[in-house]
Enzyme design. Sequence first.
Site, PDB file in Angstrom:
ATOM      1  CB  CYS A 298      51.492  16.973 -25.784  1.00 42.82           C
ATOM      2  SG  CYS A 298      51.780  15.128 -26.324  1.00 42.82           S
TER       3      CYS A 298
ATOM      4  CD  GLU B 232      56.646  12.114 -22.273  1.00 42.75           C
ATOM      5  OE1 GLU B 232      56.576  12.774 -23.336  1.00 42.75           O
ATOM      6  OE2 GLU B 232      57.740  11.524 -21.982  1.00 42.75           O
TER       7      GLU B 232
ATOM      8  N   GLY C  80      52.429  19.876 -14.083  1.00 46.41           N
ATOM      9  CA  GLY C  80      53.804  19.165 -13.977  1.00 46.41           C
ATOM     10  C   GLY C  80      54.488  19.665 -12.886  1.00 46.41           C
TER      11      GLY C  80
ATOM     12  CE  LYS D 198      47.268  26.194 -12.903  1.00 45.80           C
ATOM     13  NZ  LYS D 198      45.905  26.192 -13.309  1.00 45.80           N
TER      14      LYS D 198
END
Lengths: 430, 488
Positions: free
Chosen positions: B252, B214, B197, B195
């Site tokens: 992540c 990333e 990003g 979001k």
Amino acid sequence: MSKLEEAFISVIVDRSAMAKIFQMADASNLVTELRRNFDAGVTRGYEWRVTQLKKLLVICDKHEPEIVSALHDDLGKPELESSVYEVALLRNSIKLALKQLKDWMAPHKAKTSLTTFPASAKIVSEPLGVVLVISAWNFPFSNSRIGRIIMTAAAKHLTPVSLELGGKSPVVIDSDTNLKITVRRIISGKWGCNNGQACISPDYILTTKEYAPKVIDALKKELEAFYGNNPMGSKDTSRIVNLNHFDRLSKMLEEKEVSNKIVYGGQKNRENLKISPTVLLDVPLDSLIMSEEIFGPLLPIVTLNNLEECFGVINSRPKPLAAYLFTKNHKLKKKFTKTVSAGGIVVNDTAVHFTLPTLPFGGVGESGIGSYHGKFSFDAFSHKKSVLFKSFLGDSAIRYPPYSRRKLGLLKTLVNSNLVDTFKVLLGLS
Amino acid sequence: MEAMKETVDQSLREMRETFASGRTRSVKWRKAQLGAIIEMVKDNEEKMSDVLFQDLGKHSSEAFRDELGFVMRSATTALNCLDNWVVPKKSNLPLLFYPATGKVISEPYGTVLVLSSWNFPISLSLDPMIGAIAAGNTVLLKASELSPNASALLAKLIPSYLDTKAIKVIEGGPDVATILLQHQWDKIFFTGSPKIGKIIMAAAAEHLTPVTLELGGKCPTIIDHHSVSKDMKSVVKRISGGKWGSCSGQACISVDYVLVEQSFASTLIDMFKPVIRSFFGENPKESGCLSKIVTKKHFQRLSRLLNDPRVKASIVYGGSMDEEKLYVEPTILLDPPLDSEIMNEEIFGPILPIITLRDIQESIGFIKSKPKPLAIYAFTNDKNLKTRILSETSSGSVTFNDLMIQYMCDALPFGGVGQSGMGRYHGKYSFECFSHEKAIMEGSLAMDLEARYPPWNNFKLNFIRLAFRDAYFKLVLLMLGLTKGVRK
């Protein structure tokens, strides 16, 4: 209407000439179909890719006259330019891809280390999926304003972009150069390449006040040799693409303090969309012609007291797609290639790097993002996926909680990939 | 805010001046900075462990493995390899261009912005910075305000170890990020959610700034119990270690959910229970080995995911939560509804859904129906399944028979695809991430080919056609007048 639509439409002078307008539903259907075919795995196989490339080759081979004719209708492009810069280049590009595709597609082994032992690793090139190509030679797509609009739209979907934009590609001429060859190569890259309407066309010249008159004389001589003394009648240059751009270039020429700096050419014919090869001397640095990418057959010469000043001029401007230098001086070459930031740099020639598949072609800063040609094209449209194969051997307790000092100590040595220390800790000696 | 705007303006101005001076181009300077980073981490290992414990309840072993040790190794690699990385790459040019030469040199972009995430605040700040510095850029770091102690420590230490005119740290939250993003950077490196990003990329688009993002996603883990049956204990240990042993699943590349055949599900769940107990004891809250949830807001998000009655009904292990301690117990779900929130957003927490399938081959279709993740994990020895996973799915990376460890392998590029990101780094890829690959061609003024120049005629056209085909022999014939034309 979205900004994107407005921008696209703004260049079409006659709106009523747009027959069928491509709507959202059309786009949706297109993308859905392409995605469906991609998901079905149709495009992954080597054979399919080869077949498509070969079919493209057939187009080059069988339809060259039509392509040449179309380019002549659109741009008044001379047959040689079309055959060479469009068809032959494309043909070569396809042939290279056909020859190297197997290599390009092959996974690439990667080294592993003690921290991941035992393991093997490779990098696999996989297609990104469904790709949109918006091509150039049709204005205004080769410009940074549209680049921003495209990237903003792409951001909504986190779509990676390659943007091949443009800029003002400077040509620095040192007085120690072979002037005849220099000037011929500049003319070839400028007027011999879609009449200056190319992203890597030499945009303006930088040389010393002292040397400038020689440069101008040489330009005049060679321009006449190439295009005769009635260049407006020469069939060897493309015309300006449309009225929009003709007027844009005219405006540049007619600006106060610019129009009186023309030292060669300056003839215009709006009906035929022709502007003769034009050279200007020392226009103001803040004039329109020195502030925007010219993209046309006008070549300003900016004179300096000292050639070293060229670095200040170039570096104070947005980074161009290409920068050119003509000199025999090694020191100057070294400084130029090291300190001038541009997509690509050519010493002692112009524009030809575009034809080389072994050099990445792309911009930096305002001149673009990403690169292509040769293998760089394959890479531009691939995702390089990392793959790690591990085994179940050597499942060490140090990886897992509960954590302890000993485990930490061992971890430290492993991370530093120090075999000796690792053994020491394992044996309880440290 | 005005003061912050002024600080940002000033910082940028100074960094640009420093870059223009050429100081950061020198390999000596870059190596000195990389050495200083190693020293900074070595000297302050304890302080760094402390702030990681304060911000995230991270155990010092985890802190070392995932952050401090990792950063030192990354900087050491860069230090050792930099001389090689900066060497220009030669390009072969076709014979026709002789004696021209071609090469590609890596040049720094210029002034770079690194925006890091809160879950690994030290390594996600310093590792990209290592790449930026190795490539010769000036760099400004804004760490996440959600790990305030780590951010403050970096803001204090970096200026005392590194070149302050080239490397700067600014602290703050979204308002500071907004100010930073209004400026033109030569490259932006962001680690965080998809979001945000999108917001970063849109801001970068205003200046045509290249970005590396990333991001994250739902990283699936396939368990093909048929082919790994004899190693199943290891499988369960690795998954448990990867999920709960690294920032409590707030990573992540954490295992987001497991895919397994229906017939094996209950056995699998029964195997997880003793492993979790062996890691965290009978009372995981007091084990000291489980990181906490970063903030109340994130806790409430996870709470909301679990409180969906249909999801709650699928809890087969764990499920307890303590808002005051920001603690969520290692939790396992069995077949939560596929349309529940927990199965449609990245979990980023210590909750592990197990999704059952009739046949493990269905895992391919399942994964493909979701956005491309940062990593796919598969425990299998079945060659066929491995091939299918590799060729039919797309993800940042794929790891077979382990998890997370691809992060440690610096010969492998680390990055996402699609919603999980763009660009990559680690090892040499970090250097390339922050470099513009500039093509250089050098021609000779000694000789010239008439065929290059107008006025055009048939001879010249034929010459060029042949030249493009590298048909040197025919070219010679043409020049000697022994052949007239070229078959089109």
